[in-house]
Motif scaffolding. Structure first.
Motif, PDB file in Angstrom:
ATOM      1  N   LEU A  38       0.795  -1.225   0.000  1.00 60.79           N
ATOM      2  CA  LEU A  38       0.000   0.000   0.000  1.00 60.79           C
ATOM      3  C   LEU A  38       0.826   1.272   0.000  1.00 60.79           C
ATOM      4  N   PHE A  39       0.304   2.250  -0.716  1.00 57.97           N
ATOM      5  CA  PHE A  39       0.768   3.634  -0.603  1.00 57.97           C
ATOM      6  C   PHE A  39      -0.290   4.296   0.277  1.00 57.97           C
ATOM      7  N   VAL A  40       0.112   4.771   1.458  1.00 64.24           N
ATOM      8  CA  VAL A  40      -0.863   5.285   2.429  1.00 64.24           C
ATOM      9  C   VAL A  40      -0.702   6.802   2.578  1.00 64.24           C
ATOM     10  N   ILE A  41      -1.827   7.518   2.571  1.00 67.24           N
ATOM     11  CA  ILE A  41      -1.822   8.963   2.876  1.00 67.24           C
ATOM     12  C   ILE A  41      -2.625   9.169   4.150  1.00 67.24           C
ATOM     13  N   THR A  42      -2.055   9.886   5.117  1.00 66.30           N
ATOM     14  CA  THR A  42      -2.828  10.190   6.322  1.00 66.30           C
ATOM     15  C   THR A  42      -2.975  11.702   6.501  1.00 66.30           C
ATOM     16  N   GLY A  43      -4.031  12.077   7.229  1.00 65.96           N
ATOM     17  CA  GLY A  43      -4.284  13.494   7.507  1.00 65.96           C
ATOM     18  C   GLY A  43      -4.722  13.696   8.946  1.00 65.96           C
ATOM     19  N   ALA A  44      -5.193  14.901   9.221  1.00 67.03           N
ATOM     20  CA  ALA A  44      -5.480  15.320  10.597  1.00 67.03           C
ATOM     21  C   ALA A  44      -6.389  14.365  11.364  1.00 67.03           C
ATOM     22  N   GLY A  45      -7.286  13.664  10.649  1.00 66.06           N
ATOM     23  CA  GLY A  45      -8.222  12.761  11.324  1.00 66.06           C
ATOM     24  C   GLY A  45      -7.532  11.651  12.099  1.00 66.06           C
ATOM     25  N   ILE A  46      -6.302  11.307  11.695  1.00 61.90           N
ATOM     26  CA  ILE A  46      -5.607  10.215  12.397  1.00 61.90           C
ATOM     27  C   ILE A  46      -5.005  10.724  13.716  1.00 61.90           C
ATOM     28  N   SER A  47      -4.833  12.042  13.851  1.00 59.67           N
ATOM     29  CA  SER A  47      -4.229  12.594  15.070  1.00 59.67           C
ATOM     30  C   SER A  47      -5.257  13.119  16.069  1.00 59.67           C
ATOM     31  N   SER A  48      -6.540  13.136  15.686  1.00 60.79           N
ATOM     32  CA  SER A  48      -7.523  13.751  16.591  1.00 60.79           C
ATOM     33  C   SER A  48      -7.633  12.974  17.905  1.00 60.79           C
ATOM     34  N   ASN A  49      -7.444  11.646  17.873  1.00 59.77           N
ATOM     35  CA  ASN A  49      -7.478  10.881  19.126  1.00 59.77           C
ATOM     36  C   ASN A  49      -6.220  11.078  19.974  1.00 59.77           C
ATOM     37  N   SER A  50      -5.255  11.815  19.451  1.00 56.99           N
ATOM     38  CA  SER A  50      -4.072  12.174  20.242  1.00 56.99           C
ATOM     39  C   SER A  50      -4.197  13.590  20.782  1.00 56.99           C
ATOM     40  N   GLY A  51      -5.393  14.179  20.643  1.00 55.19           N
ATOM     41  CA  GLY A  51      -5.638  15.504  21.207  1.00 55.19           C
ATOM     42  C   GLY A  51      -5.191  16.643  20.311  1.00 55.19           C
ATOM     43  N   ILE A  52      -4.966  16.350  19.023  1.00 57.50           N
ATOM     44  CA  ILE A  52      -4.584  17.420  18.086  1.00 57.50           C
ATOM     45  C   ILE A  52      -5.789  17.730  17.202  1.00 57.50           C
ATOM     46  N   GLN A  53      -6.113  19.013  17.136  1.00 55.31           N
ATOM     47  CA  GLN A  53      -7.332  19.445  16.449  1.00 55.31           C
ATOM     48  C   GLN A  53      -7.294  19.156  14.955  1.00 55.31           C
ATOM     49  N   THR A  54      -8.472  18.957  14.369  1.00 55.64           N
ATOM     50  CA  THR A  54      -8.548  18.847  12.907  1.00 55.64           C
ATOM     51  C   THR A  54      -9.009  20.178  12.325  1.00 55.64           C
ATOM     52  N   TYR A  55      -8.644  20.387  11.077  1.00 58.75           N
ATOM     53  CA  TYR A  55      -8.976  21.649  10.413  1.00 58.75           C
ATOM     54  C   TYR A  55     -10.450  21.765  10.057  1.00 58.75           C
ATOM     55  N   ARG A  56     -11.024  20.639   9.640  1.00 59.61           N
ATOM     56  CA  ARG A  56     -12.346  20.717   9.027  1.00 59.61           C
ATOM     57  C   ARG A  56     -13.311  19.780   9.723  1.00 59.61           C
TER      58      ARG A  56
END
Ligand SMILES: [Zn+2]
Length: 294
Positions: A34-52
């Motif tokens: 796999l070629f994997v792309i991750t974004g803010a949604g993967i960090s929200s459970n670490s207490g980092i806000q998402t943009y949208r």
């Protein structure tokens, strides 16, 4: 198995189906590099806000623009004051189950390339070996004049030492914004002394790609080459609203590379995925790991 409404025109529209973590297992067993792309949604459970939010609207004020930062001292003051308040939350964030699941997938050979839009370094903290930080890294500061790199922690200490009026501020959780930004008072912004390069007194910028700037061409070409060799593209926790990541979906679509997505809300690529799994990234990836044969 309900179809998603195509939101793009002029693309190869595939027959998208909504599926579960088990369907995702079948997808990755069928396409195990796999070629994997991750974004803010993967960090929200670490207490980092998402943009949208889930339908792709901005949650807070628009982030700083590249040219504004370079050209206006007021913009730099605003950036450093706000990021002084927000950085400790990013610096202390811990990887969550989704990051850990991807480490397992990498160690078992399912992930050939991981690209993240996040600047928080949580994939690396989790132990992921090969990561491309598409939009840079917030734990470093770069000099725009001599190119030297300084750690963000060192700059944080400088800000604290030279700005006694802000050194004691505590930022409420509700005031935290994505990318280590935080709402702080106007007076703090106005009075802040901004850091300069320790080597040449040049202009310092966080080592991230601000809006209005572009990702290095060599990096993009390297990634497109990796994508060409991958068997499939997996999108996790991003609405793909920025072109720097959407381009990979576009490329995969043009080259008949199958795509799957794990995301809680709508994405710009919804009409291109052969499989879309809704829901929390950590939960879905945890389930997926549970299904993998030992
Ligand atoms: Zn310098």
């Amino acid at each position: 198995m309900s179809p998603l409404r195509p939101i793009l025109s002029g693309q190869n529209i595939v027959d998208t189906r909504l599926g579960s973590a088990y369907d995702l297992l079948e997808f990755i067993e069928k396409h195990p590099e796999l070629f994997v792309i991750t974004g803010a949604g993967i960090s929200s459970n670490s207490g980092i806000q998402t943009y949208r939010d889930e339908i792709g609207n901005w949650k807070s004020n628009n982030p700083i623009q590249h040219s504004e930062f370079l050209n206006k001292e007021a913009a730099r003051k605003r950036y450093w004051a706000r990021s002084f308040g927000g950085w400790p939350n990013v610096a202390s964030a811990k990887p969550n189950d989704a990051h850990k699941a991807l480490v397992k997938l990498e160690s078992r050979g399912y992930v050939s390339t991981l690209v993240t839009q996040n600047v928080d370094r949580l994939h690396q903290k989790a132990g992921h070996k090969k990561v491309t930080d598409l939009h840079g890294r917030l734990d470093q500061v770069v000099c725009m004049d001599c190119g030297s790199i300084t750690s963000r922690d060192q700059i944080q200490a400088w800000l604290r030492d030279h700005n006694p009026h802000i050194s004691g501020i505590e930022v409420e959780k509700s005031a935290l914004r994505p990318d280590g930004d935080a709402d702080v008072g106007d007076k703090l912004i106005h009075e802040i002394k901004v850091p300069q390069c320790p080597s040449c007194s040049g202009l310092l910028k966080p080592n991230v790609v601000f809006y209005g700037s572009t990702v290095n061409k060599e990096v993009v070409n390297y990634l497109l080459d990796r994508l060409r060799k991958a068997k499939a593209l997996l999108v996790i926790g991003t609405s793909l609203m920025v072109y720097s990541s959407f381009r990979f979906c576009k490329y995969a679509n043009e080259n008949q590379i199958p795509m799957a997505c794990v995301n809680q809300g709508l994405t710009r690529g919804d009409s291109l995925f052969s499989l879309k799994v809704g829901g929390d990234c950590s939960e879905v990836l945890n389930q997926l790991i549970g299904y993998l044969p030992e």
